[in-house]
Scaffold this motif. Structure first.
Motif, PDB file in Angstrom:
ATOM      1  N   LEU A  16      -7.261  60.988   7.538  1.00 29.19           N
ATOM      2  CA  LEU A  16      -6.827  62.062   8.421  1.00 29.19           C
ATOM      3  C   LEU A  16      -6.646  63.329   7.597  1.00 29.19           C
ATOM      4  N   SER A  17      -7.167  64.432   8.102  1.00 30.93           N
ATOM      5  CA  SER A  17      -7.056  65.720   7.424  1.00 30.93           C
ATOM      6  C   SER A  17      -6.643  66.760   8.444  1.00 30.93           C
ATOM      7  N   MET A  18      -5.704  67.622   8.071  1.00 27.10           N
ATOM      8  CA  MET A  18      -5.280  68.681   8.984  1.00 27.10           C
ATOM      9  C   MET A  18      -5.037  69.983   8.225  1.00 27.10           C
ATOM     10  N   ALA A  19      -5.389  71.071   8.887  1.00 26.10           N
ATOM     11  CA  ALA A  19      -5.139  72.409   8.356  1.00 26.10           C
ATOM     12  C   ALA A  19      -4.386  73.190   9.421  1.00 26.10           C
ATOM     13  N   PHE A  20      -3.400  73.977   9.006  1.00 25.03           N
ATOM     14  CA  PHE A  20      -2.549  74.654   9.971  1.00 25.03           C
ATOM     15  C   PHE A  20      -1.843  75.834   9.299  1.00 25.03           C
ATOM     16  N   PRO A  21      -1.493  76.850  10.078  1.00 23.55           N
ATOM     17  CA  PRO A  21      -0.691  77.950   9.536  1.00 23.55           C
ATOM     18  C   PRO A  21       0.795  77.677   9.745  1.00 23.55           C
ATOM     19  N   ILE A  22       1.615  78.179   8.833  1.00 21.08           N
ATOM     20  CA  ILE A  22       3.044  78.253   9.080  1.00 21.08           C
ATOM     21  C   ILE A  22       3.475  79.704   8.878  1.00 21.08           C
ATOM     22  N   PHE A  23       4.544  80.079   9.536  1.00 17.38           N
ATOM     23  CA  PHE A  23       5.073  81.436   9.433  1.00 17.38           C
ATOM     24  C   PHE A  23       6.507  81.356   8.916  1.00 17.38           C
ATOM     25  N   LEU A  24       6.781  82.104   7.849  1.00 16.50           N
ATOM     26  CA  LEU A  24       8.103  82.113   7.244  1.00 16.50           C
ATOM     27  C   LEU A  24       8.687  83.519   7.298  1.00 16.50           C
ATOM     28  N   LEU A  25       9.991  83.593   7.503  1.00 10.59           N
ATOM     29  CA  LEU A  25      10.671  84.884   7.573  1.00 10.59           C
ATOM     30  C   LEU A  25      10.804  85.467   6.166  1.00 10.59           C
ATOM     31  N   ARG A  26      10.399  86.712   6.020  1.00 15.12           N
ATOM     32  CA  ARG A  26      10.499  87.408   4.739  1.00 15.12           C
ATOM     33  C   ARG A  26      11.196  88.752   4.939  1.00 15.12           C
ATOM     34  N   LYS A  27      12.112  89.079   4.007  1.00 12.49           N
ATOM     35  CA  LYS A  27      12.816  90.353   4.066  1.00 12.49           C
ATOM     36  C   LYS A  27      12.235  91.309   3.035  1.00 12.49           C
ATOM     37  N   ALA A  28      12.059  92.553   3.416  1.00 14.38           N
ATOM     38  CA  ALA A  28      11.592  93.578   2.482  1.00 14.38           C
ATOM     39  C   ALA A  28      12.577  93.670   1.317  1.00 14.38           C
ATOM     40  N   PRO A  29      12.080  93.915   0.084  1.00 11.86           N
ATOM     41  CA  PRO A  29      12.922  93.782  -1.111  1.00 11.86           C
ATOM     42  C   PRO A  29      14.052  94.797  -1.217  1.00 11.86           C
ATOM     43  N   VAL A  30      13.945  95.952  -0.591  1.00  8.85           N
ATOM     44  CA  VAL A  30      14.991  96.982  -0.687  1.00  8.85           C
ATOM     45  C   VAL A  30      15.689  97.196   0.656  1.00  8.85           C
ATOM     46  N   THR A  31      14.930  97.481   1.684  1.00  8.57           N
ATOM     47  CA  THR A  31      15.528  97.775   2.987  1.00  8.57           C
ATOM     48  C   THR A  31      15.966  96.526   3.724  1.00  8.57           C
ATOM     49  N   GLY A  32      15.403  95.376   3.376  1.00  7.06           N
ATOM     50  CA  GLY A  32      15.776  94.133   4.029  1.00  7.06           C
ATOM     51  C   GLY A  32      15.195  93.950   5.412  1.00  7.06           C
ATOM     52  N   ILE A  33      14.237  94.800   5.791  1.00  4.90           N
ATOM     53  CA  ILE A  33      13.607  94.651   7.099  1.00  4.90           C
ATOM     54  C   ILE A  33      12.865  93.311   7.149  1.00  4.90           C
ATOM     55  N   LYS A  34      13.070  92.574   8.247  1.00  3.82           N
ATOM     56  CA  LYS A  34      12.519  91.229   8.348  1.00  3.82           C
ATOM     57  C   LYS A  34      11.173  91.227   9.064  1.00  3.82           C
ATOM     58  N   GLY A  35      10.338  90.298   8.679  1.00  5.49           N
ATOM     59  CA  GLY A  35       9.054  90.092   9.325  1.00  5.49           C
ATOM     60  C   GLY A  35       8.561  88.689   9.038  1.00  5.49           C
ATOM     61  N   MET A  36       7.557  88.256   9.790  1.00  2.64           N
ATOM     62  CA  MET A  36       6.996  86.917   9.618  1.00  2.64           C
ATOM     63  C   MET A  36       5.737  86.986   8.766  1.00  2.64           C
ATOM     64  N   MET A  37       5.676  86.117   7.753  1.00  2.00           N
ATOM     65  CA  MET A  37       4.543  86.030   6.834  1.00  2.00           C
ATOM     66  C   MET A  37       3.822  84.703   7.091  1.00  2.00           C
ATOM     67  N   ASP A  38       2.493  84.752   7.184  1.00  2.00           N
ATOM     68  CA  ASP A  38       1.733  83.531   7.468  1.00  2.00           C
ATOM     69  C   ASP A  38       1.149  82.936   6.193  1.00  2.00           C
ATOM     70  N   TYR A  39       1.092  81.614   6.153  1.00  2.00           N
ATOM     71  CA  TYR A  39       0.534  80.860   5.027  1.00  2.00           C
ATOM     72  C   TYR A  39      -0.324  79.729   5.587  1.00  2.00           C
ATOM     73  N   ASN A  40      -1.479  79.499   4.973  1.00  2.00           N
ATOM     74  CA  ASN A  40      -2.358  78.411   5.390  1.00  2.00           C
ATOM     75  C   ASN A  40      -2.036  77.152   4.590  1.00  2.00           C
ATOM     76  N   CYS A  41      -1.856  76.040   5.297  1.00  2.00           N
ATOM     77  CA  CYS A  41      -1.465  74.782   4.663  1.00  2.00           C
ATOM     78  C   CYS A  41      -2.458  73.676   5.011  1.00  2.00           C
ATOM     79  N   GLU A  42      -2.460  72.641   4.176  1.00  2.00           N
ATOM     80  CA  GLU A  42      -3.332  71.477   4.388  1.00  2.00           C
ATOM     81  C   GLU A  42      -2.546  70.203   4.123  1.00  2.00           C
ATOM     82  N   PHE A  43      -2.923  69.158   4.833  1.00  2.00           N
ATOM     83  CA  PHE A  43      -2.357  67.835   4.575  1.00  2.00           C
ATOM     84  C   PHE A  43      -3.464  66.814   4.783  1.00  2.00           C
ATOM     85  N   LYS A  44      -3.663  65.932   3.800  1.00  3.49           N
ATOM     86  CA  LYS A  44      -4.691  64.898   3.893  1.00  3.49           C
ATOM     87  C   LYS A  44      -4.075  63.550   3.537  1.00  3.49           C
ATOM     88  N   ALA A  45      -4.507  62.511   4.244  1.00  6.68           N
ATOM     89  CA  ALA A  45      -3.956  61.178   4.000  1.00  6.68           C
ATOM     90  C   ALA A  45      -5.018  60.127   4.247  1.00  6.68           C
TER      91      ALA A  45
END
Length: 281
Positions: free
Chosen positions: A97-126
């Motif tokens: 079984l193989s799967m690929a999927f995006p996840i979104f993690l909350l990230r804050k800007a380094p100075v102002t702290g404004i929040k936004g969602m950052m996407d990352y591509n992930c894989e899992f194989k078994a």
């Protein structure tokens, strides 16, 4: 009505099929997060089994039956249950079984702290065999920023930088759980600077200066990431890893690339009953 089962008929060509099944299956997936939360996403799945030389074909509907019977609690941790059911329903020796999927993690800007969602591509194989051999791989792709050390050294002012894609695949040791976020953190920490979804001018100043103060060749990135992954290997959390960095060059019409691979590749990357053919990462 008694309908003929053509797939279950005999084949005379004498050729085993390494993997046969369904691909490009879109399916809901629930992921555990480090903060005890959950993230709901959609995975692109492939599910395959080996096919003996005497079997005409496999039963494609049974893959979906095995998947849908566990849809209410389908997570990477429950994949082995689906694989076991695939072996039983399809009378196979090996299941993948193989799967690929995006996840979104909350990230804050380094100075102002404004929040936004950052996407990352992930894989899992078994994989699982009817002899009890099992294996799994976890992978992430993380976009980061890199700044050229040579450009900084030879220029009177400034330096060229670029966005880089860091790819990691790891093979966890038995009974070890590896968070996708842990791998993402390793990729971001070892770049010249991580990326952010929202930047105001104070944040942009910080990011520009941070990258300038930590220049990295593509070689530096993979060596630094490999150092952290080797530490995980020494702690017996992972048995194998692959890391690569692809720098999308800003002053060339080509990219810069480097990779490091270490450890025991394991059944999922090398296993075949007779021919040791390698699966592509």
């Amino acid at each position: 009505m008694n309908l003929p089962d053509i797939q279950n008929s005999h084949d005379n060509r004498g050729i085993e099929i390494d993997q046969v099944g369904v691909s490009n299956v879109r399916y809901p997936l629930t992921l555990p997060l480090r903060n005890n939360g959950e993230f709901h996403t959609v995975a692109n799945l492939s599910m395959t089994v080996s096919l003996s030389h005497y079997q005409k074909g496999t039963h494609m509907s049974r893959f979906m039956i095995a998947l849908n019977e566990h849809h209410k609690h389908f997570t990477p941790d429950s994949v082995h249950i689906v694989l076991k059911e695939m072996l039983e329903l399809l009378d196979a020796e090996e299941a993948f079984l193989s799967m690929a999927f995006p996840i979104f993690l909350l990230r804050k800007a380094p100075v102002t702290g404004i929040k936004g969602m950052m996407d990352y591509n992930c894989e899992f194989k078994a994989m699982l065999t009817n002899e009890g051999i099992q294996d799994k791989l976890i992978g992430v792709r993380t976009n980061v920023a890199s700044l050229c050390p040579c450009s900084k050294e030879i220029s009177d002012y400034g330096a060229h930088n670029q966005r880089s894609e860091v790819t990691m695949n790891v093979r966890p040791c038995d009974n070890e759980f590896i968070w996708f976020e842990d791998l993402i953190d390793i990729g971001e920490y070892n770049a010249s600077c991580q990326l952010y979804p929202v930047l105001k001018r104070p944040d942009e100043k910080y990011v520009t200066e941070r990258a300038y103060n930590d220049p990295k060749f593509v070689e530096d990135i993979v060596r630094d990431v490999a150092t952290d992954l080797l530490a995980m290997m020494d702690a017996e959390r992972i048995a194998w890893f692959y890391v690569s960095s692809n720098n999308y060059e800003s002053i060339h019409n080509h990219d810069a690339f480097a990779k490091v691979e270490r450890g025991v590749r394991g059944p999922l990357l090398t296993y075949r009953k007779e021919a040791q053919n390698e699966l592509t990462i």
